[in-house]
Design a protein around this motif. Structure first.
Motif, short mmCIF file in Angstrom:
data_model
loop_
_atom_site.label_atom_id
_atom_site.label_comp_id
_atom_site.label_asym_id
_atom_site.label_seq_id
_atom_site.Cartn_x
_atom_site.Cartn_y
_atom_site.Cartn_z
N ALA A 37 35.13 45.37 28.98
CA ALA A 37 34.23 44.27 28.60
C ALA A 37 32.77 44.69 28.77
CB ALA A 37 34.54 43.04 29.44
N ARG A 38 32.45 45.36 29.89
CA ARG A 38 31.07 45.76 30.13
C ARG A 38 30.61 46.82 29.15
NH1 ARG A 38 27.78 44.91 34.67
NH2 ARG A 38 29.23 43.19 35.02
N ALA A 39 31.52 47.74 28.75
CA ALA A 39 31.17 48.80 27.80
C ALA A 39 31.25 48.34 26.35
CB ALA A 39 32.09 50.01 28.01
N GLU A 40 31.75 47.11 26.16
CA GLU A 40 31.90 46.53 24.82
C GLU A 40 32.83 47.35 23.95
OE1 GLU A 40 27.88 46.02 23.43
OE2 GLU A 40 27.63 44.16 24.55
N VAL A 41 33.95 47.73 24.55
CA VAL A 41 35.02 48.42 23.81
C VAL A 41 36.33 47.75 24.18
CG1 VAL A 41 33.80 50.64 23.77
CG2 VAL A 41 35.38 50.13 25.65
N SER A 42 37.38 48.09 23.47
CA SER A 42 38.69 47.49 23.74
C SER A 42 39.36 48.18 24.93
CB SER A 42 39.58 47.61 22.51
OG SER A 42 39.91 48.97 22.28
N MET A 43 40.34 47.48 25.52
CA MET A 43 41.13 48.09 26.58
C MET A 43 41.80 49.37 26.09
SD MET A 43 41.61 46.81 29.73
CE MET A 43 43.35 47.00 30.10
N GLY A 44 42.28 49.32 24.83
CA GLY A 44 42.93 50.50 24.25
C GLY A 44 41.98 51.68 24.16
N ALA A 45 40.71 51.39 23.85
CA ALA A 45 39.73 52.47 23.74
C ALA A 45 39.51 53.12 25.10
CB ALA A 45 38.41 51.92 23.19
N VAL A 46 39.45 52.30 26.16
CA VAL A 46 39.29 52.86 27.50
C VAL A 46 40.49 53.72 27.86
CG1 VAL A 46 39.09 52.31 29.96
CG2 VAL A 46 37.86 50.93 28.29
N GLN A 47 41.69 53.24 27.56
CA GLN A 47 42.91 53.97 27.92
C GLN A 47 43.09 55.23 27.08
OE1 GLN A 47 45.42 50.52 27.41
NE2 GLN A 47 45.71 50.32 29.62
#
Length: 210
Positions: A37-47
């Motif tokens: 949320a803080r990076a303004e990307v999806s959970m999938g993108a983080v993973q």
């Protein structure tokens, strides 16, 4: 055509999000969901960038180290060896994170140091960072020792270890309010100035002379 993803930029944004959250909540408050949320990307993108939270934290601490090294490089004077003493002072001040603008970095760095006590991968990453800083200090002490007109020649490796420990201690003491930044800078200045001073009084007796 599908939009091209800048993976390096995304990883940097995620690392910065980790650092902001760690500054606000401590490392225990950093979750993949909140980072996304803080990076303004999806959970999938983080993973897709990081398989685990630990891997994400390792990248974030390297990100802080890279920023410090980049600032050291930007402030290190070029030119002849006579600038080495000034370069050493600039480098030590940057590593100590004494400026108000670096207070958040200092809080996050110490949070990582505390976590490294119970995380072998994080400890290994921090040891590599400290080794690189010690190598830089060793080189600058050696160069300054050759350029400053004085009789004393401090041992570069020993002084580098001492300076690294001093900068780390000053970071913590400023952060908790034991020292004001100006006092910490004075401690650092006096220590560096003392490297080039000839000790007063007669030299100690050599072994076996008594």
């Amino acid at each position: 055509m599908p939009r091209q993803v800048d993976h390096a930029d995304r990883r940097r944004r995620i690392a910065e999000a980790v650092c902001r959250l760690a500054d606000e909540r401590g490392l225990e408050g950093v979750t993949l969901r909140d980072v996304a949320a803080r990076a303004e990307v999806s959970m999938g993108a983080v993973q897709r960038c990081f398989r685990t939270k630990e891997e994400m934290l390792l990248f974030a601490v390297r990100h802080i180290g890279d920023r410090v090294v980049e600032r050291v490089g930007a402030r290190t004077p070029g030119g002849p060896a006579r600038s080495a003493a000034a370069a050493l002072g600039h480098a030590a001040a940057e590593v100590a994170l004494l400026g108000e603008e670096h207070r958040a970095e200092a809080r996050v760095w110490l949070a990582f140091v505390a976590q490294a006590a119970v995380s072998e991968p994080l400890a290994a990453s921090l040891k590599a960072d400290y080794a690189a800083l010690q190598e830089m200090f060793t080189r600058l002490v050696a160069e300054a020792g050759e350029s400053v007109a004085h009789a004393r020649r401090p041992d570069p490796s020993h002084e580098a270890r001492t300076l690294l420990a001093l900068t780390d201690g000053l970071t913590a003491q400023v952060l908790i309010g034991h020292l004001a930044p100006e006092q910490a800078r004075e401690v650092l200045h006096r220590h560096l100035a003392g490297l080039w001073e000839r000790p007063e009084g007669p030299p100690p007796d050599a072994p076996g002379e008594r």
